[in-house]
Design an enzyme around this catalytic site. Structure first.
Site, PDB file in Angstrom:
ATOM      1  N   GLU A 215      46.152  10.660  -4.361  1.00 47.59           N
ATOM      2  CA  GLU A 215      46.413  12.025  -4.927  1.00 47.59           C
ATOM      3  C   GLU A 215      46.738  13.106  -4.371  1.00 47.59           C
ATOM      4  OE1 GLU A 215      44.629  14.068  -8.992  1.00 47.59           O
ATOM      5  OE2 GLU A 215      43.321  12.764  -7.944  1.00 47.59           O
TER       6      GLU A 215
ATOM      7  N   LYS B  56      49.103   9.364  -7.373  1.00 44.92           N
ATOM      8  CA  LYS B  56      48.853  10.210  -8.494  1.00 44.92           C
ATOM      9  C   LYS B  56      49.345  11.495  -8.082  1.00 44.92           C
ATOM     10  CE  LYS B  56      45.245  11.878 -11.729  1.00 44.92           C
ATOM     11  NZ  LYS B  56      43.849  11.525 -12.242  1.00 44.92           N
TER      12      LYS B  56
END
Length: 298
Positions: A180, A217
């Protein structure tokens, strides 16, 4: 974890329709999350009581009628939640065996101070031990967050390199990492930063061996479909989107323009929920959020 369970979880994450619920607020973000839930800091005494309150909130969400794999295919947990129970059963076990939802664990320990337009992850002490513990609980994968604030080439290269370094440790322990490298949605160079993040990720993905599958993500990009080529990479199981501070409606509207991203929302999922609500009102509000996010992810 039994191999069949891991295989079933992997198939669900790769292909099922739905989204990932982010239930991983940590010590730093818990007071804010509780405040939005109608639990102010004068309503609990000390850290242990604070975590009891957030665990009760998460339990209420997990046991809600709409919180099943029909629409929610995965959930990200904080380590205290992983070690906790719901009615005497470990949370990850409840998620998979009773709700059909794949459990993930947040592993990062917060962010360093900003430098070169980014915030790297702080060191993660005892990571391999935590990963082995997580596997014992039936956790499928992990999530690790860093933040990009501006289109700085050196900073972005460092963020993505660190993300992949941690991901390789996760892979070596038999779990699937969610990388992420969030791009701040308020950045004045958001679009440029996203192009650079995409290029760096693609470069590192090409270094992974067959079987070293990851998830990504990412902030919902300014350009629709920007990350489609990453979603199509053979080492990428799924690309998921963070809400990044957008309201539920705005996040869902933007996500609907991204054909190969599904949601992994936190604040947008819990928007409008309150401890003071009756179970019927709570379940209705949560159900409405789940349906909006599911439709945007479909």
């Amino acid at each position: 974890m039994a191999f069949d369970a891991f295989k079933d979880m992997k198939s669900q994450m790769a292909a099922a329709t739905g989204f990932i619920a982010a239930l991983d607020q940590s010590g730093g973000s818990t007071p804010k999350a509780l405040g939005l839930y109608g639990v102010t800091e004068d309503m609990y005494d000390g850290e242990a009581a604070m975590f009891d309150e957030i665990h009760a909130m998460r339990t209420r969400i997990i046991l809600a009628p709409e919180f099943t794999s029909d629409k929610v295919i995965g959930a990200i947990l904080f380590d205290r939640t992983m070690r906790g129970t719901i009615d005497g059963t470990p949370v990850a076990q409840v998620l998979w065996e009773k709700r059909g939802i794949v459990p993930f664990l947040k592993i990062d320990k917060g962010l360093e101070a900003e430098a070169n337009g980014v915030q790297l992850m702080k060191p993660i002490p005892g990571l391999e031990e935590t990963l082995k513990e997580a596997a014992g609980y039936g956790i499928f994968g992990t999530k690790e967050r860093s933040v990009v604030h501006s289109a700085d080439a050196a900073g972005i290269a460092a963020v993505v390199a660190q993300q992949f370094d941690v991901a390789r440790t996760v892979l070596s322990c038999g779990l699937v990492p969610i990388l992420e490298p969030e791009v701040n949605i308020t950045s004045t160079t958001k679009a440029e930063a996203e192009d650079m993040v995409k290029a760096e990720i693609a470069k590192h993905l090409d270094t992974l061996d067959e079987g070293q599958d990851v998830m990504l993500k990412l902030s919902i990009p300014t350009v629709a479909g920007l990350y489609d080529s990453l979603a199509d990479h053979p080492r990428v199981l799924r690309v998921v989107a963070l809400s990044g501070g957008y309201s539920t409606d705005e996040a869902c509207s933007l996500l609907a323009k991204q054909p190969k991203m599904i949601a992994s929302f936190s604040r947008a999922l819990t928007e409008g929920l309150s401890k003071q609500q009756s179970d019927a009102d709570f379940n209705a509000a949560l159900g409405a959020n789940i349906t909006k996010i599911y439709q945007a992810s479909a």
